[in-house]
Design a protein around this motif. Sequence first.
Motif, PDB file in Angstrom:
ATOM      1  N   MET A  45       0.830  -1.205   0.000  1.00  0.00           N
ATOM      2  CA  MET A  45       0.000   0.000   0.000  1.00  0.00           C
ATOM      3  C   MET A  45       0.868   1.259   0.000  1.00  0.00           C
ATOM      4  O   MET A  45       0.499   2.264  -0.594  1.00  0.00           O
ATOM      5  CB  MET A  45      -0.941   0.011   1.217  1.00  0.00           C
ATOM      6  N   ARG A  46       2.008   1.210   0.636  1.00  0.00           N
ATOM      7  CA  ARG A  46       2.911   2.371   0.628  1.00  0.00           C
ATOM      8  C   ARG A  46       3.513   2.576  -0.758  1.00  0.00           C
ATOM      9  O   ARG A  46       3.644   3.705  -1.221  1.00  0.00           O
ATOM     10  CB  ARG A  46       4.020   2.161   1.655  1.00  0.00           C
ATOM     11  N   ILE A  47       3.866   1.480  -1.424  1.00  0.00           N
ATOM     12  CA  ILE A  47       4.477   1.580  -2.752  1.00  0.00           C
ATOM     13  C   ILE A  47       3.449   2.002  -3.798  1.00  0.00           C
ATOM     14  O   ILE A  47       3.691   2.897  -4.609  1.00  0.00           O
ATOM     15  CB  ILE A  47       5.125   0.241  -3.141  1.00  0.00           C
ATOM     16  N   PHE A  48       2.285   1.359  -3.802  1.00  0.00           N
ATOM     17  CA  PHE A  48       1.308   1.577  -4.859  1.00  0.00           C
ATOM     18  C   PHE A  48       0.182   2.523  -4.471  1.00  0.00           C
ATOM     19  O   PHE A  48      -0.727   2.756  -5.254  1.00  0.00           O
ATOM     20  CB  PHE A  48       0.710   0.233  -5.302  1.00  0.00           C
ATOM     21  N   GLY A  49       0.235   3.096  -3.281  1.00  0.00           N
ATOM     22  CA  GLY A  49      -0.802   4.017  -2.830  1.00  0.00           C
ATOM     23  C   GLY A  49      -0.635   5.391  -3.463  1.00  0.00           C
ATOM     24  O   GLY A  49       0.305   5.646  -4.222  1.00  0.00           O
ATOM     25  N   PRO A  50      -1.523   6.311  -3.126  1.00  0.00           N
ATOM     26  CA  PRO A  50      -1.418   7.658  -3.681  1.00  0.00           C
ATOM     27  C   PRO A  50      -0.153   8.358  -3.181  1.00  0.00           C
ATOM     28  O   PRO A  50       0.345   8.081  -2.097  1.00  0.00           O
ATOM     29  CB  PRO A  50      -2.668   8.363  -3.176  1.00  0.00           C
ATOM     30  N   ASN A  51       0.318   9.272  -3.983  1.00  0.00           N
ATOM     31  CA  ASN A  51       1.541  10.001  -3.685  1.00  0.00           C
ATOM     32  C   ASN A  51       1.273  11.013  -2.576  1.00  0.00           C
ATOM     33  O   ASN A  51       0.343  11.807  -2.649  1.00  0.00           O
ATOM     34  CB  ASN A  51       2.010  10.717  -4.955  1.00  0.00           C
TER      35      ASN A  51
END
Length: 53
Positions: free
Chosen positions: A22-28
């Motif tokens: 979730m940290r890698i592919f979550g919103p910026n």
Amino acid sequence: MTISKISQMLADVTQYIYEAAMRIFGPNDDAYPTIGVQPFTGEPYKKGTADTW
């Protein structure tokens, strides 16, 4: 090891991997200002000048 400890370890590993994904592919969440393209203000490269120092 008992079944409950194995189950808890599996749940912990799953949560760890899920949070990383979730940290890698979550919103910026970066707060960088939008400044646009900056003009080049340096000296153009001249072949041979970098070899002298």
